[in-house]
Scaffold this motif. Structure first.
Motif, mmCIF file in Angstrom:
data_model
loop_
_atom_site.group_PDB
_atom_site.id
_atom_site.type_symbol
_atom_site.label_atom_id
_atom_site.label_comp_id
_atom_site.label_asym_id
_atom_site.label_seq_id
_atom_site.Cartn_x
_atom_site.Cartn_y
_atom_site.Cartn_z
ATOM 1 N N GLU A 1 0.833 -1.204 0.000
ATOM 2 C CA GLU A 1 0.000 0.000 0.000
ATOM 3 C C GLU A 1 0.868 1.253 0.000
ATOM 4 N N MET A 2 1.937 1.236 0.771
ATOM 5 C CA MET A 2 2.838 2.388 0.824
ATOM 6 C C MET A 2 3.451 2.669 -0.548
ATOM 7 N N ILE A 3 3.899 1.638 -1.238
ATOM 8 C CA ILE A 3 4.497 1.824 -2.563
ATOM 9 C C ILE A 3 3.471 2.410 -3.529
ATOM 10 N N GLY B 1 1.325 -10.321 -4.979
ATOM 11 C CA GLY B 1 0.552 -9.137 -5.309
ATOM 12 C C GLY B 1 1.356 -7.856 -5.236
ATOM 13 N N LEU B 2 2.664 -7.951 -5.451
ATOM 14 C CA LEU B 2 3.525 -6.766 -5.388
ATOM 15 C C LEU B 2 3.305 -5.873 -6.603
ATOM 16 N N PRO B 3 3.544 -4.573 -6.469
ATOM 17 C CA PRO B 3 3.537 -3.706 -7.649
ATOM 18 C C PRO B 3 4.610 -4.165 -8.644
ATOM 19 N N THR B 4 4.426 -3.858 -9.910
ATOM 20 C CA THR B 4 5.431 -4.208 -10.912
ATOM 21 C C THR B 4 6.712 -3.438 -10.617
ATOM 22 N N PRO B 5 7.831 -4.125 -10.429
ATOM 23 C CA PRO B 5 9.069 -3.408 -10.110
ATOM 24 C C PRO B 5 9.530 -2.521 -11.277
#
Length: 750
Positions: free
Chosen positions: A519-521, A548-552
């Motif tokens: 959420e922070m990212i 479920g990480l954001p795309t790096p």
């Protein structure tokens, strides 16, 4: 006095126009262009004029060697610039000269002082925690002033730093050890010193590993003597005689010359005479900083036990410069106190002079005073890589007695101007000194031979010509550095700071904390997101999707050997071009696959530039032994242990330290705006330097060694919660602060 700081150096770098930078960098593309040479010498008090030689154990012959080399190389028509990179020192106990960021040495040569670590002066053994800081600061300097044609590291600390810079920038590297850790340790152990106390004092494990890395990287190793090649460097795993060149240093023949017909007694003679009852006697002269290795106590003992020597000559011991004996580092103070004790023990008052100070111009005069009185110069050091004082003495016509080690062997073989002795054999030292003092015809012959031999064999012009000839051959066969042309346009997303974190056990392990991190990212568009992992790219992407990480924006995989960007996973082609240097997986497998306790991991954990093992530490050799086995097999590779059980072998130009610095260099990103987080040895490289490091609370033991490093924060919370704790510690989402920028040692050593 106006003193520029780290921040001002960074600000200055941003003012350089791209066109100017490209023009400077493109010098490397044309082999006929004038050369820019970067000499690195990190320890000691280095200034262009009035060097304080002998002020302490670190301000000796190496300082003089590097300055003379810079002056002579800068005279050559094919050399445009020579820079000596050293430490900026801001300390009320030393001259303000050492705080100047730049100082001219001569035309086309200058000293550049790089701010890193504590501002105060440090002895060389205390510099190791700050080497990565120097590397990052030097990259700022190179971005501002242009890439050099060659990087030349002097001594182990600069050897390590120079090797890392050369690996990152793909610039040829030259190494000069000056004195070697394994040799020094052997000699000190002969004196029955305790090995553990020696390790605490001299940090031999760090030093010898740095020397191995320097030797592994170097295209050429400059040595002073053939004995140095065969008897000293042979002790190292990366001993490759074919890369070693014997190029003896020179002596300043304009300063060091015999007393002529119009010679008159110099002022320094008065400083000597006030110690002596009969100053007309010949002089036994020694000149060395008060260091245990210099063996000065043995000389005082030999003189004290010899009635003949006391009858024939005075002993003059020039042991550096001191204002107050109590202010010297303990090791130096102890040597001088031991000498004074021996003077008292043997009642040598009126026979021994030990002046407390001298200036550089006094040195040549001291040799001439000794020559005029038909005395002798002695260097009784336990180990002597070269022995510049022997050349200076020889050039003034003063016969020499010297330790049968390193440089003295070649000097006396070339000049035939004295005798070699075993520095531990008091009787042999006495006999050699008596022979010089009692055989006048032999004295005359040695005196003439020293004057003629130094001029024939040891001029700085001869040294520089040999050096540049070998350098030309290296550059002819070198490829153009991959990063010599940086991209004209920035292609990374427009964020002003970047978080790079390991995956397994760093991000994973606490689902609730991971959700907060995600959420922070997503909420902070000005913050970029990167992953650095030992996993293969396909495995890493599967886990990223599963979590479920954001795309790096950046993904660094395979233990720092693969770099890709964005949703399309665009490969970093410049990184790809250089990563395979010296990589030989067949030899690695042949060397390690059958070692007890090493078990190859499954194919899904192997990749093109990473060979991965599981390790049973009860059965397997230590990582130091594994490195030794690879080096003995002629392999250039890095050995990385993680979580105490996973062992990765990767190319020498790989690893999270170099991959991260490659990204920052290529895209012009400031390390102060990059937060990195990890939990294991695989992450150690990227946690060091000027980036903001976070070690999560569930870290593995191999990271404990980083605890007192600057800019490395050890979070109390584990996993992703530890990353969030580190983000708060540095106030990374707002106006960044760096509370741990300076980690001062508890030691009072200077």
């Amino acid at each position: 006095m106006s003193v520029e700081t780290t921040e001002e150096l960074d600000a200055g770098s941003s003012k350089v126009h791209d066109s100017t930078q490209k023009q400077q960098d493109m010098r490397l593309l044309d082999s006929d262009s004038p050369l820019k040479i970067s000499l690195i010498s990190l320890h000691g008090l280095i200034r262009a004029q009035d060097c304080e030689l002998g002020r302490d154990a670190d301000t000796g012959g190496q300082v003089k060697y590097v300055l003379e080399l810079a002056r002579e190389l800068a005279k050559h028509p094919n050399v445009s610039d020579v820079e000596v990179l050293t430490r900026q020192i801001i300390d009320s106990r030393v001259s303000e000269d050492y705080a100047r960021l730049e100082e001219p040495i001569s035309e086309n040569a200058k000293i550049v002082r790089i701010p890193f670590g504590p501002k105060r002066y440090l002895r060389k053994e205390a510099l190791w925690p700050y080497i990565e800081m120097f590397i990052d600061q030097t990259l700022v300097h190179f971005r501002r002033s242009g890439l050099p044609s060659i990087i030349h590291g002097h001594y182990a600390d600069a050897g390590l730093a120079g090797a890392q810079l050369a690996r990152l920038l793909h610039i040829p590297f030259i190494f000069t050890g000056h004195s070697l850790g394994r040799v020094k340790k052997q000699r000190l152990l002969l004196g029955k010193s305790d090995p553990e106390s020696l390790e605490r004092k001299y940090r031999f494990r760090l030093r010898t590993e740095a020397e191995e890395i320097a030797l592994e990287t170097a295209a050429m190793v400059v040595t002073s003597t053939s004995q140095e090649v065969h008897d000293q460097y042979e002790l190292y795993d990366h001993y490759v005689p074919g890369r070693m060149e014997v190029i003896p240093p020179g002596v300043d023949l304009t300063s060091f010359s015999p007393p002529g017909p119009e010679w008159s007694t110099p002022p320094i003679a008065g400083e000597i005479e006030r110690f002596l009852n009969d100053s007309s006697k010949p002089m036994i002269l020694t000149m060395a900083r008060p260091d245990e290795r210099k063996n000065l106590e043995k000389l005082a003992e030999v003189y004290g036990q010899s009635e003949q020597l006391q009858e024939l000559a005075n002993l003059v011991m020039v042991m550096g410069t001191r204002d107050d004996l109590r202010e010297l580092p303990k090791s130096q103070r102890q040597v001088i106190q031991n000498v004074i004790y021996l003077i008292d023990k043997y009642d040598l008052y009126g026979k021994v002079a030990y002046p407390k100070s001298h200036v550089p111009r006094d040195i040549a005069d001291l040799y001439r005073v000794a020559t005029h009185g038909r005395g002798v110069f002695i260097n009784p050091a336990l180990t002597e890589p070269f022995g510049l004082t022997l050349l200076e003495a020889g050039a003034t016509g003063l016969p020499i007695v010297a330790t049968n080690d390193g440089g003295p062997r070649d000097i006396i073989a070339n000049c035939n101007n004295g005798l070699l002795i075993d520095p531990l054999d008091g009787e042999a030292i006495e006999k050699a000194l008596l022979r010089v003092l009692t055989e006048p015809e032999q004295w005359d012959q040695w005196s003439r031979a020293g004057i003629e031999g130094t001029r024939e064999h040891y001029s700085w012009k001869h040294h520089a010509d040999r050096y540049l000839r070998d350098l030309d051959d290296i550059l002819t066969h070198a490829t153009t550095p991959t990063l010599v042309e940086r991209p004209r346009e920035r292609r990374l997303p427009e964020f002003d700071r970047l978080i790079i974190t390991d995956l397994d056990n760093t991000l994973t392990g606490d689902p609730e904390a991971l959700a907060d991190f995600n959420e922070m990212i997503r909420e902070h568009e000005h913050v970029g997101f990167g992953i650095a992992t030992g996993r293969r790219l396909d495995s890493a992407m599967e886990l990223i999707e599963e979590l479920g990480l954001p795309t790096p924006d950046l993904i660094d995989t395979d233990a720092g050997t693969q770099l890709h960007y964005g949703e399309s996973l665009a490969p970093d082609l410049s990184w790809r071009k250089q990563i395979g240097y010296a990589w030989n997986p067949q030899i690695i497998h042949r060397t390690l696959d059958e070692i007890p306790g090493l078990f190859l991991q499954k194919d899904i954990h192997q990749s093109e530039f990473k060979i991965s093992y599981e390790i049973d530490q009860q059965l397997a050799p230590s990582t130091a032994k594994i490195k030794k086995l690879l080096r003995e097999a002629g392999v250039r590779a890095k050995v990385v242990l993680s979580l105490g059980m996973y062992l990765d072998i990767i190319p020498v130009r790989g690893g999270s330290d170099l991959s991260l610095r490659h990204v920052l260099w290529k895209w012009g990103f400031s390390p102060e705006n990059v937060l990195v987080a990890g939990d294991s040895g695989n992450d150690a490289g990227m946690l060091l330097g000027r980036t903001l490091g976070v070690v999560v609370g569930n870290y593995s033991p191999e990271l404990e060694r980083l605890r007192r490093r600057p800019r490395v924060y050890f979070a109390k919370a584990p996993h992703a919660r530890g990353i969030l704790e580190g983000i708060e510690y540095y106030q990374f989402l707002n106006n960044i602060v760096i509370p741990n920028d300076r980690i001062e040692s508890t030691s009072k050593e200077r």
